[in-house]
Design an enzyme around this catalytic site. Structure first.
Site, PDB file in Angstrom:
ATOM      1  N   ASP A   1      38.365  33.662  36.144  1.00 50.90           N
ATOM      2  CA  ASP A   1      37.199  34.587  35.256  1.00 50.90           C
ATOM      3  C   ASP A   1      37.903  35.111  34.165  1.00 50.90           C
ATOM      4  OD1 ASP A   1      35.332  33.781  37.255  1.00 50.90           O
ATOM      5  OD2 ASP A   1      35.606  36.082  38.028  1.00 50.90           O
TER       6      ASP A   1
ATOM      7  N   ASP B   1      34.368  36.113  45.561  1.00 50.70           N
ATOM      8  CA  ASP B   1      33.874  34.801  45.140  1.00 50.70           C
ATOM      9  C   ASP B   1      35.125  33.635  44.683  1.00 50.70           C
ATOM     10  OD1 ASP B   1      33.959  36.545  42.934  1.00 50.70           O
ATOM     11  OD2 ASP B   1      32.562  35.231  41.630  1.00 50.70           O
ATOM     12  N   HIS B   2      36.283  34.069  44.895  1.00 46.53           N
ATOM     13  CA  HIS B   2      37.344  33.261  44.558  1.00 46.53           C
ATOM     14  C   HIS B   2      38.355  33.089  45.617  1.00 46.53           C
ATOM     15  CE1 HIS B   2      36.382  33.004  40.063  1.00 46.53           C
ATOM     16  NE2 HIS B   2      35.637  33.903  40.607  1.00 46.53           N
TER      17      HIS B   2
ATOM     18  N   HIS C   1      32.328  30.054  36.303  1.00 44.61           N
ATOM     19  CA  HIS C   1      30.843  30.435  36.519  1.00 44.61           C
ATOM     20  C   HIS C   1      30.116  29.756  35.320  1.00 44.61           C
ATOM     21  CE1 HIS C   1      31.262  33.594  39.413  1.00 44.61           C
ATOM     22  NE2 HIS C   1      32.312  34.114  38.772  1.00 44.61           N
TER      23      HIS C   1
ATOM     24  N   HIS D   1      42.586  34.885  41.240  1.00 45.66           N
ATOM     25  CA  HIS D   1      42.334  36.203  41.512  1.00 45.66           C
ATOM     26  C   HIS D   1      41.935  36.572  42.965  1.00 45.66           C
ATOM     27  CE1 HIS D   1      38.489  35.472  39.517  1.00 45.66           C
ATOM     28  NE2 HIS D   1      38.162  36.870  39.849  1.00 45.66           N
TER      29      HIS D   1
ATOM     30  N   HIS E   1      38.872  38.406  43.757  1.00 41.53           N
ATOM     31  CA  HIS E   1      37.665  38.632  44.109  1.00 41.53           C
ATOM     32  C   HIS E   1      37.149  37.701  45.154  1.00 41.53           C
ATOM     33  CE1 HIS E   1      36.929  40.664  39.808  1.00 41.53           C
ATOM     34  NE2 HIS E   1      37.494  41.467  41.014  1.00 41.53           N
TER      35      HIS E   1
ATOM     36  N   HIS F   1      40.824  40.760  33.561  1.00 43.52           N
ATOM     37  CA  HIS F   1      39.784  41.064  34.595  1.00 43.52           C
ATOM     38  C   HIS F   1      40.080  41.593  35.940  1.00 43.52           C
ATOM     39  CE1 HIS F   1      35.949  39.338  36.493  1.00 43.52           C
ATOM     40  NE2 HIS F   1      36.629  38.674  37.382  1.00 43.52           N
TER      41      HIS F   1
HETATM   42 ZN    ZN Z   1      36.085  37.644  39.382  1.00 43.82          ZN
END
Ligand code: ZN
Length: 251
Positions: free
Chosen positions: A131, A59-60, A169, A55, A57, A112
């Site tokens: 996530d 941090d991805h 995570h 996805h 985000h 998400h």
């Molecule tokens: Zn995320």
């Protein structure tokens, strides 16, 4: 043979490098931290040839550009990734990607984010779920709707129970507190929570998680269980899921 190298990065992300020994190909599962991924690949002696994003985000997908610049790898992911990072191939549900002879099927696990996908490798018994679902939890519903998110979790529920879920995570200890509150009479959950506490006390990862165990203990995957519907309300699994998600957000 498929090798999965798991390592912590950023504050609580897991990075994954997946390597096929036969073809020599290596893919990054998401790119939370480009420098750390490049360092880990070099230490393994692996050349990064692909990135698979779950996805958009940061941090991805935030490391896509730097890893591509360093390696020339090909990036595949959902179209939403282009909001922040380069993408070579847009993926949608039921597409496949491959690492040598190892095939991953793309599953829609949106909720998400609206474009969130997972990579299920049936012959290897693993799924990279980003996530969408976590050990004893699920992602926050930033973009989606309860019916959509429940549909995504329902697709995950249909995978073979021995599938190992590689989530993005280390949230398990915190998730375990809510799960125990949400489903206090579940003996399988209590045993799992005790194991998790022992692992975290030794600074060991609780990821990957086996789907079969999650099916018996993860409250979000159990929103269609009559006992959970009784406790949390909701005329449909999606409504029970919504009640659980909202309670967790405020827990
Ligand atoms: Zn995320």
């Amino acid at each position: 043979m498929l090798e999965i190298h798991q390592f912590p990065c950023l504050s609580d992300n897991y990075g994954y490098l997946v390597h096929d020994t036969a073809s020599g190909e290596t893919t990054c599962i998401d790119t939370p931290d480009a420098a750390e991924y490049l360092k880990q690949a070099e230490a393994k002696g692996w050349k990064i040839t692909q990135i698979w994003n779950t996805h958009w985000h940061p941090d991805h997908a935030g490391g896509n550009e730097a890893i591509k610049a360093a390696t020339g790898c090909a990036i595949s992911g959902p179209a939403e990734v282009t909001k922040i990072a380069p993408l070579d191939r847009e993926l949608t549900a039921d597409d496949t990607v491959a690492l040598g002879d190892h095939v991953a099927k793309v599953i829609d696990v949106s909720g998400h984010t609206n474009g969130h996908i997972a990579f299920f490798m049936p012959d290897d018994g693993v799924a990279f779920v980003g996530d969408s679902v976590f050990a004893l939890g699920c992602g926050r519903m930033f973009e989606g709707e309860p019916q959509q998110f429940w549909g995504s979790l329902s697709r995950i529920k249909t995978l073979p129970p021995e599938t190992m879920l590689y989530c993005a995570h280390e949230y398990t200890a915190s998730n375990a507190k809510f799960a125990s509150h949400a489903d206090p009479d579940n003996a399988a959950l209590a045993a799992y929570v005790a194991e998790i506490a022992a692992k975290r006390a030794n600074d060991e990862p609780t990821v990957p998680a086996q789907l079969g165990r999650e099916l018996a203990t993860n409250p979000f995957l159990r929103a269609d269980d009559p006992a959970m519907q009784q406790r949390w309300g909701g005329a449909t699994p999606a409504e029970t899921f919504a009640a659980l998600r909202s309670a967790k957000d405020n827990f």
